[in-house]
Design an enzyme around this catalytic site. Structure first.
Site, mmCIF file in Angstrom:
data_model
loop_
_atom_site.group_PDB
_atom_site.id
_atom_site.type_symbol
_atom_site.label_atom_id
_atom_site.label_comp_id
_atom_site.label_asym_id
_atom_site.label_seq_id
_atom_site.Cartn_x
_atom_site.Cartn_y
_atom_site.Cartn_z
ATOM 1 N N CYS A 155 0.861 -1.181 0.000
ATOM 2 C CA CYS A 155 0.000 0.000 0.000
ATOM 3 C C CYS A 155 0.893 1.225 0.000
ATOM 4 O O CYS A 155 2.106 1.109 0.135
ATOM 5 C CB CYS A 155 -0.852 0.018 1.270
ATOM 6 S SG CYS A 155 -1.795 -1.486 1.470
ATOM 7 N N ARG A 212 1.342 1.551 -5.924
ATOM 8 C CA ARG A 212 1.548 0.574 -4.852
ATOM 9 C C ARG A 212 0.252 -0.162 -4.494
ATOM 10 O O ARG A 212 0.258 -1.082 -3.686
ATOM 11 C CB ARG A 212 2.072 1.281 -3.600
ATOM 12 C CG ARG A 212 3.352 2.056 -3.825
ATOM 13 C CD ARG A 212 3.800 2.707 -2.540
ATOM 14 N NE ARG A 212 4.122 1.718 -1.549
ATOM 15 C CZ ARG A 212 5.274 1.086 -1.444
ATOM 16 N NH1 ARG A 212 6.240 1.365 -2.289
ATOM 17 N NH2 ARG A 212 5.485 0.202 -0.500
ATOM 18 N N TRP A 272 -3.854 -1.888 -1.350
ATOM 19 C CA TRP A 272 -3.904 -3.124 -2.147
ATOM 20 C C TRP A 272 -4.220 -4.210 -1.139
ATOM 21 O O TRP A 272 -3.405 -4.535 -0.287
ATOM 22 C CB TRP A 272 -2.558 -3.365 -2.820
ATOM 23 C CG TRP A 272 -2.578 -4.477 -3.823
ATOM 24 C CD1 TRP A 272 -2.977 -4.403 -5.124
ATOM 25 C CD2 TRP A 272 -2.148 -5.835 -3.611
ATOM 26 N NE1 TRP A 272 -2.827 -5.621 -5.731
ATOM 27 C CE2 TRP A 272 -2.340 -6.520 -4.842
ATOM 28 C CE3 TRP A 272 -1.649 -6.537 -2.526
ATOM 29 C CZ2 TRP A 272 -2.024 -7.866 -4.995
ATOM 30 C CZ3 TRP A 272 -1.340 -7.879 -2.684
ATOM 31 C CH2 TRP A 272 -1.525 -8.530 -3.910
ATOM 32 N N ASN A 331 1.253 0.284 5.936
ATOM 33 C CA ASN A 331 1.660 -0.531 4.792
ATOM 34 C C ASN A 331 2.452 -1.703 5.344
ATOM 35 O O ASN A 331 3.441 -1.496 6.045
ATOM 36 C CB ASN A 331 2.531 0.304 3.845
ATOM 37 C CG ASN A 331 3.212 -0.556 2.795
ATOM 38 O OD1 ASN A 331 2.642 -1.541 2.334
ATOM 39 N ND2 ASN A 331 4.417 -0.191 2.426
ATOM 40 N N GLY A 332 2.004 -2.928 5.049
ATOM 41 C CA GLY A 332 2.707 -4.113 5.547
ATOM 42 C C GLY A 332 1.691 -5.124 6.062
ATOM 43 O O GLY A 332 0.512 -5.042 5.727
ATOM 44 N N GLU A 344 9.725 -12.854 -21.133
ATOM 45 C CA GLU A 344 9.414 -11.488 -20.714
ATOM 46 C C GLU A 344 8.307 -10.898 -21.596
ATOM 47 O O GLU A 344 7.384 -10.245 -21.099
ATOM 48 C CB GLU A 344 10.692 -10.636 -20.749
ATOM 49 C CG GLU A 344 10.503 -9.149 -20.485
ATOM 50 C CD GLU A 344 9.848 -8.805 -19.153
ATOM 51 O OE1 GLU A 344 9.678 -9.707 -18.310
ATOM 52 O OE2 GLU A 344 9.465 -7.630 -18.983
ATOM 53 N N LYS A 379 4.654 -9.590 -20.263
ATOM 54 C CA LYS A 379 4.192 -8.224 -20.528
ATOM 55 C C LYS A 379 2.798 -8.250 -21.142
ATOM 56 O O LYS A 379 1.917 -7.522 -20.734
ATOM 57 C CB LYS A 379 5.191 -7.565 -21.483
ATOM 58 C CG LYS A 379 5.512 -6.136 -21.243
ATOM 59 C CD LYS A 379 6.487 -5.820 -20.146
ATOM 60 C CE LYS A 379 6.234 -6.470 -18.846
ATOM 61 N NZ LYS A 379 7.261 -6.363 -17.858
ATOM 62 N N GLU A 427 0.034 -9.502 -18.599
ATOM 63 C CA GLU A 427 -0.283 -8.676 -17.427
ATOM 64 C C GLU A 427 -1.020 -7.391 -17.785
ATOM 65 O O GLU A 427 -1.814 -6.905 -16.993
ATOM 66 C CB GLU A 427 0.954 -8.390 -16.553
ATOM 67 C CG GLU A 427 1.939 -7.399 -17.077
ATOM 68 C CD GLU A 427 3.103 -7.148 -16.125
ATOM 69 O OE1 GLU A 427 2.889 -7.039 -14.911
ATOM 70 O OE2 GLU A 427 4.246 -7.040 -16.618
ATOM 71 N N HIS A 484 7.460 -31.484 -27.797
ATOM 72 C CA HIS A 484 7.224 -32.293 -26.598
ATOM 73 C C HIS A 484 5.864 -31.998 -25.970
ATOM 74 O O HIS A 484 5.656 -32.293 -24.803
ATOM 75 C CB HIS A 484 8.358 -32.071 -25.594
ATOM 76 C CG HIS A 484 9.682 -32.455 -26.166
ATOM 77 N ND1 HIS A 484 10.082 -33.759 -26.273
ATOM 78 C CD2 HIS A 484 10.655 -31.699 -26.731
ATOM 79 C CE1 HIS A 484 11.272 -33.802 -26.855
ATOM 80 N NE2 HIS A 484 11.636 -32.559 -27.145
ATOM 81 N N LYS A 515 2.475 -2.631 -7.930
ATOM 82 C CA LYS A 515 3.842 -2.454 -8.399
ATOM 83 C C LYS A 515 4.850 -3.199 -7.532
ATOM 84 O O LYS A 515 5.726 -3.872 -8.034
ATOM 85 C CB LYS A 515 4.168 -0.950 -8.441
ATOM 86 C CG LYS A 515 5.565 -0.618 -8.939
ATOM 87 C CD LYS A 515 5.690 -0.861 -10.412
ATOM 88 C CE LYS A 515 7.069 -0.522 -10.940
ATOM 89 N NZ LYS A 515 7.289 -1.143 -12.267
HETATM 90 O O1 M6R Z 1 10.365 -4.671 -7.634
HETATM 91 P P1 M6R Z 1 10.777 -6.009 -8.174
HETATM 92 O O2 M6R Z 1 11.687 -5.912 -9.363
HETATM 93 O O3 M6R Z 1 11.317 -6.938 -7.131
HETATM 94 O O4 M6R Z 1 9.411 -6.656 -8.690
HETATM 95 C C1 M6R Z 1 9.394 -7.961 -9.193
HETATM 96 C C2 M6R Z 1 8.099 -8.263 -9.903
HETATM 97 O O5 M6R Z 1 7.002 -8.093 -9.043
HETATM 98 C C3 M6R Z 1 7.887 -7.370 -11.135
HETATM 99 O O6 M6R Z 1 8.950 -7.464 -12.026
HETATM 100 C C4 M6R Z 1 6.579 -7.758 -11.858
HETATM 101 O O7 M6R Z 1 6.687 -9.040 -12.414
HETATM 102 C C5 M6R Z 1 6.206 -6.733 -12.924
HETATM 103 N N1 M6R Z 1 4.812 -6.443 -12.838
HETATM 104 C C6 M6R Z 1 6.444 -7.190 -14.310
HETATM 105 O O8 M6R Z 1 6.119 -6.221 -15.250
#
Ligand code: M6R
Length: 608
Positions: free
Chosen positions: A2, A27, A74, A100-101, A481, A485, A488, A504, A603
Site C-alpha cells: 500500500c 503501490r 492493495w 503498509n505491511g 518477458e 508483458k 499482465e 514435446h 507495483k
Molecule cells: O520490484 P521487483 O523488481 O522486485 O518486482 C518484481 C516483480 O514483481 C515485477 O517485475 C513484476 O513481475 C512486474 N509487474 C512485471 O512487469
C-alpha cells in the site's frame, strides 16, 4: 503493498495528501482514505475504489485541517471495501493509523485486546494498531507507539495521529519503506519519494525502527528508547517530471521511451572504452571472486527474466556456474547455498518480500550478496553487502519496462567486471562488448521509431484469445518477458516456449490462425529456430518474427517481420524486448485496458 502519506504544516492537509497518494497509486489502488485533525477531532473519509472516489467526496464535503494521514490500498487482509480501507481508528476515534505491511500476529493481538474491552469492525490486521496504541496511551503518543510496535510482529510503515496531541504525527517503519520529506515549515511522511517531490527535495530515508515525530516546527528522529538520532538528509536530484507522464498517454509508454536514457545512465562512468569496468559500491577482490564456487541469481517476475539473461552472460564471461531461481521457490527449497556462494538479488523496488527474504536467509549462511536495484535506500540496497544501482529513474507503471532494460545492462556490467577481475575475459572481446553497449541507446531509439509497424500488428491481433512466443537461448529468456508483458496488461492469454520444446507437447495447441511471435536473433541457433517456425506454419500459425536487420530467411518463412538493428549476439535481448513491450502496450490500449494499473496487480509485492 500500500502507499501511505502524512502532512503537518500551515497549509490545508487534504489536497496535499490526495496529491501525494496519486503518486503512490502504483503501490495499490483498490481503496483510499484520509484522516484529518479538524477542530481538535479526527475526521476520516475512506472509500473502496480508485483515489478519484475519495477526491470527489472531499471536493463536495471538504475536511479542513493542517495535519493528516492518507492511504492507498492493495488488499491483503479483508476484501476491498469502505470498512476495510485505511485509515483505521480505535472505537472512539481518538487515534487513527495508516499502515503498509502485514501484522503477522494480529489475530493473537486482537483476541487479547478484546479481553480488555476493545471492539473491531473491519477484517484487517491493521485495526489492531490504533487499539494497541490506545491501550498504551498514557499521555505520550510517541511512547504509546513504541510500546504498541514492540508487540507487533511482521512488517509495517505506519503514520499515527491522536486527538489528544493534535499537533503531531508519529511514524515508524519495519521492513516496509518510509521516507520523511523536510520542507519549509511543513513536513511529510510517504512510502516513496515522488509523493513529496512537489513540495521538497530534502528527505530522510528511514531505517527500521527509527521513530519520527513531525510537528509544524520540525522533525525529531528517535530510537525506541527515546534517544535522538542524527541523520543525514538525502537530496533528491531527479526532477519531479521524472515521476509524471511528461506528455505521454500513460506512464508505461513514457517509460518505454525513456529506455535509451535509462541505459545510458546505467552505463555512465562504469563502462568506458579502454578502461576496466569500475563499480563504486562493489569492491570484490580477485581472491574473493575466485573463492565463489557458484552464483545464484534470485528474483521475481520481470527481474527473474533479467536473471535468466544474466546466467548466460556471467557463465560466458566469468566462467562461474550460475543458477537462476524465482525467489518464492528458492526460499523454500533448501538451496545448497554456503559461504562459498555469491547471491545476486535483482529487484526494481528493492522491497519485494520474497526476494528480501532470500537475501536475509542467504546472509545467515555466510554467502555474499550483491543487490541490483533501482531504488536508493531500499531494503535490499541497505541489507546487501554490495549494490549495483540501475539508474532507470522512478518506474511508475506496474508493468516493468525500463527497469528490465537496466537490469539487463547491470548483468552485462557485472559479467564484464567479473571477467576482467578473474582474467577470463580477453581484452578484445571486452572492448567489443563495451563499444556495442555504449551505442545500444541509439539502437533502442531506432526501434522506438518503428512504432507504426508495431501498432499495425497490434490492431490486427488484439482480439486474439491466445498468443505464443517462441525463442531459443537468450531469445527464449526474452520470449518469457514478452509473454509476461502481454498477459499482465492486455489480459490476453499467452505462453512462451523454447523452440526445441514444441514437439514435446505445446505444438498440440497450434491450429489454423494461431498467432505466434518468434524471436530469431540468435545467429548460432537460427537454423534450428527456422525449423521450429516451419513446424508451426505448417499447422496454420500466423507468425511474426523479430529478426536481425537484413535477415532474408525470416521474410521467407514468416508472415510479418520486425527488424531490429544488429549488435553483439550477447546483447540482443536489450533490443529484441522493445518491440514486444510496444506490441503488448498497443494491444492493451486497443482493448481499452488501463495499462498503468492492470487489474489484480500492484507495483511492489511487499507481502508473500
Ligand atoms: O520490484 P521487483 O523488481 O522486485 O518486482 C518484481 C516483480 O514483481 C515485477 O517485475 C513484476 O513481475 C512486474 N509487474 C512485471 O512487469
Amino acid at each position: 503493498m500500500c502507499g501511505i502519506v502524512g502532512f503537518v504544516g500551515r497549509k490545508e492537509a487534504s489536497p496535499i495528501l490526495v496529491e501525494g497518494l496519486s503518486k503512490l497509486e502504483y503501490r495499490g489502488y483498490d481503496s483510499a482514505g484520509v484522516a484529518i485533525l479538524e477542530d481538535g477531532e479526527i475526521k476520516v473519509k475512506k472509500y473502496k475504489g480508485r483515489l478519484k472516489n475519495l477526491e470527489e467526496n472531499l471536493n463536495e464535503n471538504p475536511l479542513k485541517g493542517h495535519i493528516g494521514i492518507g492511504h492507498t490500498r492493495w488488499a491483503t487482509h479483508g476484501e476491498p471495501s469502505d470498512i476495510n480501507s485505511h485509515p483505521h481508528s480505535n472505537g472512539d476515534v481518538t487515534i487513527s493509523v495508516v499502515h503498509n505491511g502485514i501484522i503477522e500476529n494480529y489475530i493473537k493481538l486482537k483476541e487479547w485486546l478484546k479481553t480488555k474491552g476493545y471492539t473491531f469492525c473491519s477484517d484487517t490486521d491493521t485495526e489492531v494498531i490504533p487499539n494497541l496504541v490506545d491501550y498504551y496511551y498514557k499521555g505520550d503518543l510517541f511512547e504509546a507507539v513504541t510500546k504498541a510496535t514492540s508487540k507487533m510482529e511482521g512488517s509495517y510503515a505506519i503514520g499515527v495521529i491522536s486527538k489528544e496531541e493534535p499537533d503531531k504525527i508519529v511514524a515508524v517503519r519495519k521492513d516496509s519503506p518510509l521516507i520523511v520529506g523536510v520542507g519549509e515549515g511543513e513536513y511529510f511522511i510517504a512510502s516513496d519519494i515522488p509523493a513529496v517531490l512537489n513540495h521538497t527535495r530534502e528527505v530522510y530515508l528511514l531505517e527500521d525502527k527509527e521513530f519520527v515525530i513531525l510537528t509544524k516546527d520540525g522533525v525529531e528522529i528517535k530510537t525506541e528508547d527515546g534517544e535522538k538520532i542524527d541523520k543525514e538528509i538525502y537530496h533528491v536530484t531527479w526532477d519531479v517530471d521524472a515521476a509524471e507522464k511528461g506528455g505521454y498517454e500513460d506512464f508505461m509508454l513514457k517509460e518505454i521511451h525513456e529506455q535509451p536514457k535509462a541505459i545510458k545512465d546505467t552505463l555512465t562512468s562504469r563502462v568506458l572504452k579502454d578502461t576496466k569496468v569500475q563499480l563504486d559500491d562493489i569492491n570484490l577482490t580477485k581472491e574473493e571472486l575466485e573463492n565463489f564456487d557458484r552464483v545464484f541469481i534470485v528474483a521475481c517476475g520481470t527481474a527473474y527474466h533479467a536473471g535468466l539473461v544474466g546466467k548466460t552472460i556471467i557463465e560466458k564471461l566469468a566462467k562461474i556456474p550460475v543458477e537462476v531461481d524465482i525467489a518464492s521457490e528458492f526460499r523454500y527449497r533448501d538451496p545448497l547455498i554456503t559461504e562459498k556462494s555469491l547471491l545476486i538479488v535483482v529487484s526494481q523496488s528493492g522491497e519485494t518480500a520474497d526476494t528480501l527474504a532470500v537475501l536475509r536467509d542467504a546472509k545467515k549462511t555466510g554467502a555474499k550478496v550483491i543487490a541490483i536495484t533501482n531504488v536508493v535506500g531500499s531494503s535490499v540496497s541497505r541489507e546487501a553487502h554490495h549494490v549495483l544501482y540501475t539508474w532507470a529513474g522512478p518506474e511508475i507503471a506496474v508493468a516493468s519496462t525500463k527497469a528490465y532494460e537496466t537490469q539487463l545492462i547491470a548483468m552485462y556490467i557485472l559479467g564484464i567486471y567479473f571477467g576482467e577481475l578473474k582474467g577470463t575475459l580477453n581484452k578484445e572481446v571486452s572492448e567489443e562488448l563495451k563499444e556495442e553497449l555504449l551505442i545500444l541507446p541509439d539502437k533502442v531509439k531506432e526501434i522506438l521509431d518503428k512504432k507504426d509497424e508495431l501498432q499495425k500488428y497490434a490492431s490486427k491481433n488484439y482480439m486474439d484469445k491466445d498468443l505464443f512466443f517462441l525463442g531459443r537461448g537468450l531469445d527464449y529468456a526474452v520470449a518469457l518477458e514478452g509473454s509476461l508483458k502481454l498477459k499482465e496488461i492486455s489480459y490476453i492469454h499467452s505462453e512462451a516456449y523454447a523452440g526445441g520444446e514444441l514437439k514435446h507437447g505445446p505444438i498440440a495447441l497450434i491450429e489454423k490462425g494461431t498467432p505466434v511471435i518468434a524471436l530469431l536473433t540468435e545467429d548460432k541457433l537460427k537454423d534450428k529456430m527456422i525449423s521450429n517456425i516451419r513446424e508451426v506454419v505448417t499447422r496454420g500459425a500466423r507468425v511474426l518474427a523479430i529478426a536481425n536487420e537484413g535477415d532474408k530467411d525470416a521474410k521467407e518463412v514468416c508472415d510479418d517481420v520486425i527488424y531490429i538493428p544488429r549488435t553483439n549476439s550477447l546483447l540482443t535481448p536489450v533490443l529484441s524486448v522493445v518491440p514486444l513491450q510496444l506490441i503488448s502496450y498497443y494491444m492493451a490500449k486497443q482493448k481499452g485496458c488501463d495499462v498503468d494499473k492492470p487489474r489484480n496487480l500492484a507495483k511492489s509485492v511487499t507481502v508473500e
